[in-house]
Design an enzyme around this catalytic site. Structure first.
Site, PDB file in Angstrom:
ATOM      1  N   HIS A  44     -10.934  -5.027   9.788  1.00  0.00           N
ATOM      2  CA  HIS A  44     -11.454  -4.817   8.452  1.00  0.00           C
ATOM      3  C   HIS A  44     -13.003  -4.153   8.380  1.00  0.00           C
ATOM      4  O   HIS A  44     -13.627  -4.174   7.514  1.00  0.00           O
ATOM      5  CB  HIS A  44     -11.683  -6.038   7.636  1.00  0.00           C
ATOM      6  CG  HIS A  44     -10.188  -6.842   7.150  1.00  0.00           C
ATOM      7  ND1 HIS A  44      -9.628  -7.254   8.358  1.00  0.00           N
ATOM      8  CD2 HIS A  44      -9.498  -6.628   6.322  1.00  0.00           C
ATOM      9  CE1 HIS A  44      -8.399  -7.991   7.717  1.00  0.00           C
ATOM     10  NE2 HIS A  44      -8.493  -7.512   6.540  1.00  0.00           N
TER      11      HIS A  44
ATOM     12  N   GLU B  36       1.022  -1.181   0.058  1.00  0.00           N
ATOM     13  CA  GLU B  36       0.097  -0.079   0.221  1.00  0.00           C
ATOM     14  C   GLU B  36       0.910   1.309  -0.087  1.00  0.00           C
ATOM     15  O   GLU B  36       0.597   2.218  -0.839  1.00  0.00           O
ATOM     16  CB  GLU B  36      -0.915   0.049   1.462  1.00  0.00           C
ATOM     17  CG  GLU B  36      -2.229  -0.844   1.026  1.00  0.00           C
ATOM     18  CD  GLU B  36      -1.714  -2.454   1.299  1.00  0.00           C
ATOM     19  OE1 GLU B  36      -2.718  -3.236   0.891  1.00  0.00           O
ATOM     20  OE2 GLU B  36      -0.624  -2.615   1.819  1.00  0.00           O
TER      21      GLU B  36
END
Length: 324
Positions: A122, A53
């Site tokens: 998440h 990322e």
């Protein structure tokens, strides 16, 4: 199968798009958002990147500084924490620190908030996280019209824009007006929309919670309670004027969000109403409906009780109106 990301670069109009993908280009994308784009635009605009990322966000920011308009997708915004230095320190602050000489026209987009059965790491809403940072614009679509119009506006904006979608809304169909189907259709950043007119109480929300507010309003209408539902659409800059005008009309306010309560979007709305002229029109305190102040549990029954439900909104409305 190893997760891979897709990177869109170049193009005649200078638009570059960084999208995250679950499988290799020969397989469907994880959430079907980038399906078919590689076949349409080819290798010069669509490239797989390593699982980093920080890496692909940094490439996207650099591309924006070099004159492209990247769209960088995180498979979920939970993963954006790996790249937050690029989002905040590199993207959000550069336009200001360069005295306007170096714009960073980039869009960071992807699923945000709780999905289903994916537990604590998440299931966070990042509206308040990114809405806190000057230099960023933050949008949060609810329906298909919002998603299309806000994405087009975000790509055209010279500032970095964070677009917080909701994974559970990807499969929900919406009717599109003829206006929304036009190629030139754009939803202005910083402008909320009144989804339902009402006279007794204002419900302000964003993303998936807007649908819950509309459901609650329909239930309450059968009991003679007339709710006005405001779809924020944009978290930063926030359309305070629309909220204030609604509160002046209804004299009551409930905010609804999927994020945690402390320092949340609802808390910011409360502060703005307290500090502005609409405070004098309130007939009762503002009530917030939020996610539970705990990491998201995995068990479904616990998960359901951590996410705002229609019944929670109905209870908040009746409590605000002092009829429970």
């Amino acid at each position: 199968m190893a997760a891979l990301r897709r990177l869109f670069c170049g193009g005649k109009n200078g638009v570059s798009v960084f999208l995250q993908r679950e499988f290799h280009r020969t397989s469907p994308a994880a959430l079907q958002i980038s399906r078919g784009l590689w076949k349409k635009y080819g290798d010069k605009r669509v490239m797989d990147t390593p699982i980093s990322e920080m890496g692909f966000a940094g490439i996207a920011v650099g591309a924006a500084m070099a004159g492209l308009r990247p769209i960088c997708e995180f498979m979920t915004f939970n993963f954006s924490m790996q790249a937050i230095d690029q989002v905040i320190n590199s993207a959000a602050k550069t336009y200001y620190m360069s005295a306007g000489r170096v714009p960073v026209p980039i869009v960071f987009r992807g699923p945000n908030g709780a999905s289903a059965g994916v537990a604590a790491q998440h299931s966070q809403c990042f509206a308040a996280w990114y809405g806190h940072c000057p230099g960023l614009k933050v949008v949060s679509p609810w329906n298909a019209e919002d998603a299309k119009g806000l994405l087009k506006a975000a790509v055209r904006d010279n500032n970095p824009v964070v677009m917080l979608e909701n994974e559970l809304m990807y499969g929900v169909p919406f009717e599109l007006s003829e206006e929304a189907q036009s190629k030139d259709f754009v939803v202005p950043i910083g402008k909320a929309k009144i989804e339902r007119q009402g006279s007794q109480i204002t419900l302000v929300s964003h993303s998936r919670s807007v649908g819950h507010c509309l459901e609650a309003a329909n239930v309450l209408a059968k009991e003679g309670i007339d709710c006005e539902v405001v779809n924020l659409r944009t978290i930063r800059p926030m359309d305070t004027e629309t909220i204030e005008a609604s509160v002046v009309k209804t004299n009551h306010l409930v905010t609804v969000e999927g994020g945690w309560p402390q320092f949340g979007v609802g808390a910011e709305i409360c502060a703005k109403i307290m500090e502005g002229p609409a405070f004098n029109y309130l007939d009762s305190p503002v009530f917030r409906v939020t996610g539970a102040d705990v990491p998201m549990p995995y068990a479904k029954i616990l998960e359901d009780n951590c996410i705002p439900q229609v019944k929670d909104i109905i209870f908040a409305v009746k409590k605000t109106l002092n009829i429970v």
